[in-house]
Scaffold this active site. Structure first.
Site, mmCIF file in Angstrom:
data_model
loop_
_atom_site.group_PDB
_atom_site.id
_atom_site.type_symbol
_atom_site.label_atom_id
_atom_site.label_comp_id
_atom_site.label_asym_id
_atom_site.label_seq_id
_atom_site.Cartn_x
_atom_site.Cartn_y
_atom_site.Cartn_z
ATOM 1 N N LYS A 196 -11.130 -1.715 7.922
ATOM 2 C CA LYS A 196 -10.659 -2.897 8.488
ATOM 3 C C LYS A 196 -10.745 -2.908 10.169
ATOM 4 O O LYS A 196 -10.911 -3.909 10.661
ATOM 5 C CB LYS A 196 -8.906 -2.445 8.398
ATOM 6 C CG LYS A 196 -8.523 -2.184 6.976
ATOM 7 C CD LYS A 196 -8.195 -3.358 6.249
ATOM 8 C CE LYS A 196 -8.336 -3.126 4.583
ATOM 9 N NZ LYS A 196 -7.341 -2.463 4.299
ATOM 10 N N ASP A 223 -1.085 6.673 6.872
ATOM 11 C CA ASP A 223 -2.109 5.747 6.459
ATOM 12 C C ASP A 223 -2.193 4.690 7.460
ATOM 13 O O ASP A 223 -1.453 3.861 7.725
ATOM 14 C CB ASP A 223 -1.763 4.830 5.087
ATOM 15 C CG ASP A 223 -2.547 3.811 4.814
ATOM 16 O OD1 ASP A 223 -3.589 3.467 5.432
ATOM 17 O OD2 ASP A 223 -2.495 3.099 3.519
ATOM 18 N N TRP A 277 0.735 -1.137 0.022
ATOM 19 C CA TRP A 277 -0.118 -0.051 0.053
ATOM 20 C C TRP A 277 0.935 1.308 0.061
ATOM 21 O O TRP A 277 0.570 2.204 -0.608
ATOM 22 C CB TRP A 277 -0.994 0.027 1.124
ATOM 23 C CG TRP A 277 -2.047 -1.091 1.232
ATOM 24 C CD1 TRP A 277 -2.183 -2.051 2.036
ATOM 25 C CD2 TRP A 277 -2.936 -1.281 -0.086
ATOM 26 N NE1 TRP A 277 -3.144 -2.946 1.607
ATOM 27 C CE2 TRP A 277 -3.720 -2.489 0.447
ATOM 28 C CE3 TRP A 277 -3.511 -0.437 -1.088
ATOM 29 C CZ2 TRP A 277 -4.928 -2.863 -0.417
ATOM 30 C CZ3 TRP A 277 -4.558 -0.984 -1.762
ATOM 31 C CH2 TRP A 277 -5.224 -2.112 -1.369
HETATM 32 C C1 PLP Z 1 -6.767 -1.890 2.707
HETATM 33 C C2 PLP Z 1 -5.760 -0.836 2.930
HETATM 34 C C3 PLP Z 1 -5.823 0.227 1.792
HETATM 35 C C4 PLP Z 1 -6.800 0.611 0.702
HETATM 36 O O1 PLP Z 1 -8.045 0.972 1.222
HETATM 37 P P1 PLP Z 1 -9.210 0.888 0.099
HETATM 38 O O2 PLP Z 1 -10.213 1.563 0.824
HETATM 39 O O3 PLP Z 1 -9.658 -0.279 -0.420
HETATM 40 O O4 PLP Z 1 -8.636 1.913 -0.999
HETATM 41 C C5 PLP Z 1 -4.569 1.137 1.868
HETATM 42 N N1 PLP Z 1 -3.635 1.020 2.872
HETATM 43 C C6 PLP Z 1 -3.792 0.158 3.791
HETATM 44 C C7 PLP Z 1 -2.711 0.205 4.717
HETATM 45 C C8 PLP Z 1 -4.889 -1.045 3.710
HETATM 46 O O5 PLP Z 1 -4.835 -1.790 4.649
#
Ligand code: PLP
Length: 371
Positions: free
Chosen positions: A207, A183, A112
């Site tokens: 998540k 993030d 990511w």
């Molecule tokens: C799941 C995830 C993403 C992507 O998320 P989306 O909502 O599908 O765009 C980005 N960064 C991390 C660390 C993730 O776990």
């Protein structure tokens, strides 16, 4: 052995190790069941309420207030509920914060993080302040291993690498005066955090916070004034801040459900007890890895994630067998991400400790039979 359950009424549910959308607290799901039909005696279900009327006004205000309470977030930060998933932040961040031709620093610790840096190229130059790719993203760099550029507009990192199963156990310190962007998709509110160290935090809800459909953004207010270029209306953080996250129809249901999860977190006693439980849960499974020469974890031990445990057996055929046999025991969604294979057990806040015990026992038995 059947999936660990708390009440007879829940026996049709399995132990869900999904990396995202992930498991939600049972009491939240039960509340949702009621509110979809008729919320708070209004005679209207949550999905049918106007985003500009009283019921949703209250839900939005409570979600923001509870979010502030949990994270101890002051008035110098704006709390926004956006759409487009966490991935949309990968371009909103440079669009709003990176001057034309400017440089932003990225710590590439996984899949990511690498995607985030890629999107930055639309607006300017991402500088790789750490590159974990040559070592297969198995560890988190120390502060000394991070090499910042001369004058970055911001520093971006991923606190928990959902796929690799690695996690920062400290907050990296950016150069003086440079905003830190994080993030925090897969470990937000899994442990106490000091928001004052950040310029911007973002997390897709699916998540650790709720269903898919909204992305929480916590942004320091002075950064709302930085937009270095004209932006389409719905790409501007300031527009969302000035309009309480609803310049257009917001994801009403997702914001409502995240609000319920915030209330659940508060009911658990907040982030300190949640962190303690998460540590104990992860230890149950890591202890099996440490006591085994059959299983191998992906992460270097000092970089292990408390949320996602990525590991494999001696060969891909045995991995497949592991996943199939686990499913028969009521343990689902254990397949690792296609980029690294093997298995991944995601044990977010709402995943029960008894589920970790049951899984550890299954791992030991599987090793006895196939090791
Ligand atoms: C799941 C995830 C993403 C992507 O998320 P989306 O909502 O599908 O765009 C980005 N960064 C991390 C660390 C993730 O776990």
């Amino acid at each position: 052995m059947s999936a660990t359950t708390t009440t007879a009424a829940t026996t049709d549910r399995v132990l869900n190790f999904s990396a995202g959308p992930g498991v939600l607290p049972e009491e939240v799901l039960r509340q949702v069941q009621e509110d979809v039909w008729n919320i708070a005696g209004t005679g209207v279900g949550i999905m049918e309420h106007s985003h500009r009327a009283g019921t949703f006004d209250r839900i939005l205000a409570e979600s923001i207030a509870d979010c502030r309470k949990i994270g101890n977030i002051g008035d110098d930060y704006e709390i926004l509920f956006l759409t487009g998933g966490a991935s949309t932040q990968n371009h909103l961040i440079p669009a709003n914060l990176l001057p034309e031709g400017g440089t932003a620093d990225y710590l590439i610790t996984g899949y990511w993080a690498s995607k985030s840096a890629q999107e930055c190229k639309v607006y300017g130059k991402p500088h790789t302040a750490f590159d974990g790719k040559p070592t297969n993203y198995t560890f988190i760099p120390s502060q000394k291993e991070i090499k910042f550029s001369e004058k970055p507009a911001y520093v971006h990192y991923t606190s928990n690498n959902t796929i690799m199963g690695t996690q920062f156990h400290y907050v990296p310190e950016p150069p003086a005066g440079v905003p830190l962007v994080c993030d925090m998709c897969s470990d937000i509110y899994s442990q106490p955090l000091d928001v004052s160290k950040y310029g911007l935090i973002y997390a897709g809800a699916q998540k650790n916070l709720g269903p898919a459909g909204t992305t929480l953004v916590i942004i320091r207010k002075d950064l709302l004034e930085r937009a270095p270029r004209p932006l389409p209306t719905l790409m501007s953080y300031k527009v969302y801040a000035d309009n309480e996250s609803r310049p257009n129809t917001p994801p009403v249901f997702a914001i409502y459900a995240v609000g319920l999860v915030f209330k659940w977190i508060l009911k658990q006693g907040g982030l300190a007890p949640i962190a303690k439980r998460n540590q104990a849960k992860a230890k149950i499974i890591y202890d099996v890895l440490d006591g085994s020469s059959f299983y191998k974890g992906h992460a270097r031990p000092d970089s292990r994630s408390l949320m996602n445990i990525s590991f494999h057996t001696p060969n891909p055929e045995t991995d497949k067998l592991f996943i199939a046999e686990a499913l028969k025991e009521g343990m689902d969604n254990l397949k690792g991400h296609r980029s690294i294979g093997g298995m991944r057990a995601s044990i977010y806040n709402a995943f029960p400790a008894e589920g970790c015990e049951a899984f550890a026992q299954f791992m030991r038995e599987f090793e006895r039979r196939h090791g």
